[in-house]
Scaffold this motif. Structure first.
Motif: not given
Length: 387
Positions: A38, A133, A153, A155
């Protein structure tokens, strides 16, 4: 690869013979590690030193020349955390994320390493923003060490579950249609004592939408496999029997006790028992017998007397059950002794120390070899066990 943003960077160990120096692992082990790609990069755990070079290569390939921002240590046991010091030395801007108790353990494993300014401690409810995330941390003490955390997590709805939902076996040897067998043996021998703590985590999981579980050993779980794993973990952690059946575990010196155990198995089958498992404690894998003891509601222990006590492999078996918090089961006892039977008394005392365990009478006491009267007692016992 879990998805386009979460990559698997773990390694298989096909050379190991005993996991934790006690559990036979003919199919090897996996040391799972993941990388979240990310705006900020998070590496989720490391590996056992045994496969350290392979893990380093996997990490470097996934980073493709970049630097990780965070290394999350969910669990400090060396099969997951052995390479923390290497990672922090190799990537000087990386920060270690772990629980406060894990931070206190760092000097135990990495003597002389200076962690000052490199550690972020997190607790239940804390979050770590990576960009698209977000990691939400879940305290999971005593699953199965006190410092354990899990992370969710939100997302991609992925739970990084530490040793929870793990299993024996390398991923290259994994059978996608038989998760439960080696997961069950793993659970009861590694985490079995801590059912209350596992139940606490299960309640936390019920409040979030988990669509993928990434454990530190064994396959990633999704869909029906995930649902079945959660169902079984709920049963296992409540110490409830999973299947109908009877386990007969015997410890025989010269064969007399073995014949009595095998005959009881035949009688139980004749009387309609759905499943009967007969295990030789001197030869069968102890961890697998413990797994079966937790799986079924009824356990028959049959043992020879030895040095005014009980044959040692039976004592070891019952001791293992005690330390794994064995409970809520029915027992029956068969003892053997040539001149002064003593095994039954020892086994009874050990069983009575276990929570909510019933002993079905009569105890069958054999003198050296099974006789006609012993056969009658075994038949009576079998009748009571199937009723």
């Amino acid at each position: 690869m879990i998805n386009e943003n979460i990559k698997y960077i773990g390694v298989d160990d096909l050379d190991i013979d005993l996991f934790e120096s006690q559990y036979v692992v003919p199919e090897g082990m996996s040391y799972n590690s993941y990388l979240i790609d990310d705006d900020k990069i998070a590496v989720m755990d490391t590996s056992d030193q045994r496969k350290g070079e392979a893990w380093k290569e996997n990490l470097k390939a996934a980073l493709n020349g970049r630097q990780p921002d965070y290394l999350v240590a969910h669990h400090m046991e060396p099969d997951h955390a052995a390479l923390i010091a290497w990672a922090l030395e190799t990537y000087p801007t990386t920060q270690l994320v772990c629980s406060a108790q894990a931070a206190k353990m760092l000097p135990n494993f990495f003597d002389g390493m200076n962690f000052e300014g490199r550690v972020i401690t997190v607790k239940e409810g804390d979050t770590l923003e990576l960009g698209h995330h977000t990691l939400h941390f879940i305290a999971a003490p005593m699953v199965h060490w006190p410092e354990v955390i899990m992370s969710y997590e939100s997302t991609d709805k992925v739970l990084f579950s530490a040793d929870g939902f793990g299993k024996f076996g390398a991923l290259v040897n994994d059978d996608p249609n038989d998760w439960a067998c080696e997961a069950r043996r793993y659970y009861f021998n590694i985490c079995g004592k801590y059912g209350i703590q596992v139940q606490s985590v299960m309640k936390k999981m019920a409040g979030i939408d988990v669509q993928t579980i990434c454990p530190l050993h064994g396959p990633v779980l999704k869909g029906e496999a995930l649902a079945e794993a959660v169902r079984l973990y709920d049963i296992w952690s409540r110490y409830e029997p999973e299947s109908e059946g009877v386990l007969i575990a015997y410890a025989s010196i010269h064969g007399g006790t073995a014949k009595a155990a095998e005959r009881l198995g035949e009688l139980l089958r004749e009387k309609g028992a759905k499943k009967v498992v007969v295990s030789d404690l001197s030869r069968d894998d102890m961890a697998e017998v413990i797994e079966d003891a937790f799986r079924y509601p009824t356990l028959v222990v049959a043992a020879s007397s030895y040095d005014a006590g009980v044959f040692p492999v039976m004592h070891d078996f019952l001791y293992h059950l005690q330390i794994k918090n064995y409970q809520k089961r029915r027992f029956a006892i068969i003892e053997n002794g040539s001149w002064a039977p003593s095994a039954g008394k020892v086994m009874r005392t050990m069983i009575e120390a276990m929570k909510d365990c019933e002993i079905v009478e009569p105890m069958v006491s054999i003198r050296s070899r099974m006789k006609a009267a012993d056969e009658e007692q075994l038949a009576l016992l079998a009748e009571k066990l199937v009723s």
